[in-house]
Each structure stands twice: as structure tokens, then as C-alpha cells.
Design an enzyme around this catalytic site. Structure first.
Site, PDB file in Angstrom:
ATOM      1  N   ARG A  46       3.716   3.243   0.082  1.00 48.73           N
ATOM      2  CA  ARG A  46       3.119   4.303  -0.719  1.00 48.73           C
ATOM      3  C   ARG A  46       1.595   4.380  -0.549  1.00 48.73           C
ATOM      4  O   ARG A  46       1.092   4.436   0.565  1.00 48.73           O
ATOM      5  CB  ARG A  46       3.550   4.110  -2.183  1.00 48.73           C
ATOM      6  CG  ARG A  46       5.060   4.316  -2.362  1.00 48.73           C
ATOM      7  CD  ARG A  46       5.639   3.696  -3.622  1.00 48.73           C
ATOM      8  NE  ARG A  46       5.082   4.172  -4.865  1.00 48.73           N
ATOM      9  CZ  ARG A  46       5.578   5.119  -5.645  1.00 48.73           C
ATOM     10  NH1 ARG A  46       6.712   5.722  -5.273  1.00 48.73           N
ATOM     11  NH2 ARG A  46       5.026   5.470  -6.782  1.00 48.73           N
ATOM     12  N   ASP A  92      -6.105   5.136 -12.995  1.00 45.46           N
ATOM     13  CA  ASP A  92      -5.075   6.149 -13.222  1.00 45.46           C
ATOM     14  C   ASP A  92      -5.700   7.181 -14.137  1.00 45.46           C
ATOM     15  O   ASP A  92      -6.540   6.834 -14.981  1.00 45.46           O
ATOM     16  CB  ASP A  92      -3.843   5.509 -13.890  1.00 45.46           C
ATOM     17  CG  ASP A  92      -2.666   6.459 -13.963  1.00 45.46           C
ATOM     18  OD1 ASP A  92      -2.806   7.552 -14.563  1.00 45.46           O
ATOM     19  OD2 ASP A  92      -1.593   6.131 -13.421  1.00 45.46           O
ATOM     20  N   TYR A 139       0.523   0.048 -20.112  1.00 42.13           N
ATOM     21  CA  TYR A 139       0.014   0.509 -18.805  1.00 42.13           C
ATOM     22  C   TYR A 139      -1.330   1.224 -18.983  1.00 42.13           C
ATOM     23  O   TYR A 139      -2.295   0.937 -18.260  1.00 42.13           O
ATOM     24  CB  TYR A 139       1.042   1.437 -18.144  1.00 42.13           C
ATOM     25  CG  TYR A 139       0.561   2.034 -16.837  1.00 42.13           C
ATOM     26  CD1 TYR A 139       0.545   1.283 -15.668  1.00 42.13           C
ATOM     27  CD2 TYR A 139       0.100   3.358 -16.783  1.00 42.13           C
ATOM     28  CE1 TYR A 139       0.074   1.823 -14.471  1.00 42.13           C
ATOM     29  CE2 TYR A 139      -0.359   3.911 -15.595  1.00 42.13           C
ATOM     30  CZ  TYR A 139      -0.366   3.139 -14.441  1.00 42.13           C
ATOM     31  OH  TYR A 139      -0.825   3.683 -13.257  1.00 42.13           O
TER      32      TYR A 139
END
Ligand SMILES: NC(=O)c1ccc[n+]([C@@H]2O[C@H](COP(=O)([O-])OP(=O)(O)OC[C@H]3O[C@@H](n4cnc5c(N)ncnc54)[C@H](OP(=O)(O)O)[C@@H]3O)[C@@H](O)[C@H]2O)c1
Length: 247
Positions: free
Chosen positions: A16, A145, A158
Site C-alpha cells: 500500500r 491522518d 486511533y
């Protein structure tokens, strides 16, 4: 910063986004330390493809959940590849934490999330910084993120881990200046977790101004820019999210 021999350690580089970063840096002239945990064959394939670019590569196994203090990984890379100039903390743990909101508290999930997404990258940054400082330069890029400052309801551990990684990035940019630049890339929707259904994927894409998911190569290009780009750029978390963060 890439002219001359440079060695980059990319964590989680078998598949990925990590694989795309490793190959992009190889094309930029770097030798690459390909880290993996379970994806041994994929990591070997990444290393083979780095060598096809005319660069040196080796694979390194480390489980950050089992052993979050990963400073010895930096020593292994320096032993095998001779030096370390670039660190890309890409490896990460992501799981659905539970429905409905709020998910139940799980000490196991929180400990593993922080071990893999915060403590291991931190230990690698500190160990790499010692090596880079001896040479007087270095670049570190941490994969954050979009949720680092816009958290989602169902993934508190997360999101908290990525917020901590972003904070670590900015803190290290201060403490490691002026020799070492530390930045983050904050991807939007790039590769969906394999568990996401087509309906969920479509619903999420509708919210992205670019009307599509990003490509792994686009994240790799952003990482490369932070590595090759101006040394005056440090402590930034660059969103590569098709404009999603504007909404
Ligand atoms: N994909 C996206 O759309 C997206 C969106 C936002 C942010 N990001 C961030 O971008 C980065 C790359 O995303 P991705 O989706 O390509 O990542 P990923 O597939 O979820 O994970 C990358 C690698 O992390 C490694 N890893 C997981 N647990 C580990 C552990 N305990 N010890 C050592 N390595 C471990 C795995 O290596 P092995 O396979 O070898 O076990 C895995 O291949 C991540 O930091 C992610 O948070 C991605």
C-alpha cells in the site's frame, strides 16, 4: 536534500502507501530499508523493485506492538546499509473500535494503538535523530491522518494516536532544529481498509471535493517533497485529502 548516497528507512513498506513511498524514494536516488511485520513476501518484493531502480535495499522485521522501543532497528539499518538520512514513519495500526458510539473502552486496544502509532515512531525518531545529528542533517516524515484534528466518533484510540503523532512531529521539529526537518503528511481517503463495504466507500467519497480517493503515489509524492524540498519547511502537517478538510 537527496544528492549523493542517502539511506531511507520506511516502516510498513511491504504494501500500500509504504511500498509507494519506498519506490518513490528509490527513484529519487535513495537506498531503502524496507521494514515489515507480517508482510515478508511483499517486503521482499518492494526491496527487489528498489534494486531494479539501481538502489540498494534490505528488509527488516519488527513488531512494534510486541516491542515498541524500536531504537535497535535504527542500529540494524545503519549496520546493513551504512547510514541513515531519512526516516518515514508509515506503519500504523487501524481497526474498527466498535459500534455503536461510544465504543467500549479496551485497555488492549489503547495500549496497542499507542505502542504502534506513537511510541514506536517516537523511539525511531529519537534514535534516528542521534545518527542524523552526527552528520549534521536529516529528514523525518510521519504519516498522520486527516483525523488528527477532526476526530471520528467510532475510532477514539486511533484518532488520539494520530493526534499524538502530529504533536510529536511539531515538538520534534522544534527540538531537532536546525539540522533535522520533521514534518507530517495527513492523508485523506487513499486506500480503504479492506473491511469497508462498497456502500460505506461510496458515502465517504461523496464528501470529498475531488470526488475520488487519492492514489498511493500522491502520498508518496508529498513525502518526497518534504524530503527533497526546502529546509525552511519544518513542523508542518500537510493534508493530502482532495480538499476534504475544507468541509
Ligand atoms: N490508507 C489510507 O487511506 C490512509 C488514510 C489516512 C492515513 N493513512 C496513514 O497512512 C499510513 C499508511 O496507510 P496504509 O493504509 O497503507 O497503512 P496500513 O496498510 O494500515 O498499515 C501499513 C503497515 O503497518 C504495518 N504494521 C501494522 N501493525 C504493525 C506492528 N504491530 N508492527 C509493525 N508494523 C505494523 C503493517 O505491516 P505488515 O503488513 O508487514 O504487517 C502494514 O502493512 C498509515 O500511517 C495510515 O495511518 C492512510
Amino acid at each position: 536534500m537527496i544528492p549523493g548516497k542517502r539511506v531511507a528507512l520506511v516502516t510498513g513498506a511491504g504494501r500500500r502507501i509504504g511500498r509507494a513511498i519506498a519506490l518513490n524514494l528509490a527513484q529519487a536516488g535513495c537506498d531503502v530499508a524496507v521494514h515489515y511485520r507480517k508482510s515478508c513476501e511483499d517486503a521482499e518484493a518492494t526491496a527487489r523493485d528498489v534494486r531494479l531502480c539501481g538502489r540498494n535495499a534490505d528488509v527488516f522485521r519488527w513488531d512494534f506492538a510486541a516491542e515498541p522501543d524500536a531504537a535497535r532497528l535504527v542500529a540494524q539499518v545503519c549496520d546493513k546499509l551504512g547510514r541513515l538520512d531519512i526516516l518515514v514513519n508509515n506503519a500504523s495500526w487501524f481497526i474498527p473500535e466498535g459500534e455503536p458510539t461510544p465504543p467500549d473502552f479496551s485497555l488492549d486496544i489503547w495500549q496497542q494503538m499507542l505502542a504502534v502509532n506513537v511510541i514506536a515512531p517516537a523511539s525511531l525518531c529519537f534514535a534516528a535523530a542521534r545518527v542524523m545529528r552526527d552528520r549534521g542533517s536529516g529528514r523525518i516524515v510521519n504519516l498522520c491522518d486527516a483525523c488528527w484534528d477532526r476526530p471520528w466518533a467510532n475510532y477514539p484510540a486511533y484518532c488520539a494516536s494520530k493526534a499524538a503523532l502530529a504533536s510529536l512531529t511539531r515538538s520534534l521539529a522544534l527540538s531537532l532544529a536546525p539540522d533535522i526537518q520533521v514534518n507530517g503528511v495527513s492523508p485523506g481517503i487513499i486506500e480503504f481498509p479492506e473491511s469497508f463495504t462498497p456502500e460505506v466507500r461510496e458515502r465517504l467519497i461523496r464528501k470529498v471535493p475531488a470526488r475520488r480517493s487519492g492514489r498511493v503515489e500522491e502520498i508518496a509524492e508529498a513525502v518526497r517533497f518534504l524530503i527533497e524540498g526546502p529546509a525552511y519547511l519544518t513542523g508542518q502537517i500537510v493534508a493530502v485529502d482532495g480538499g476534504r478538510g475544507l468541509r
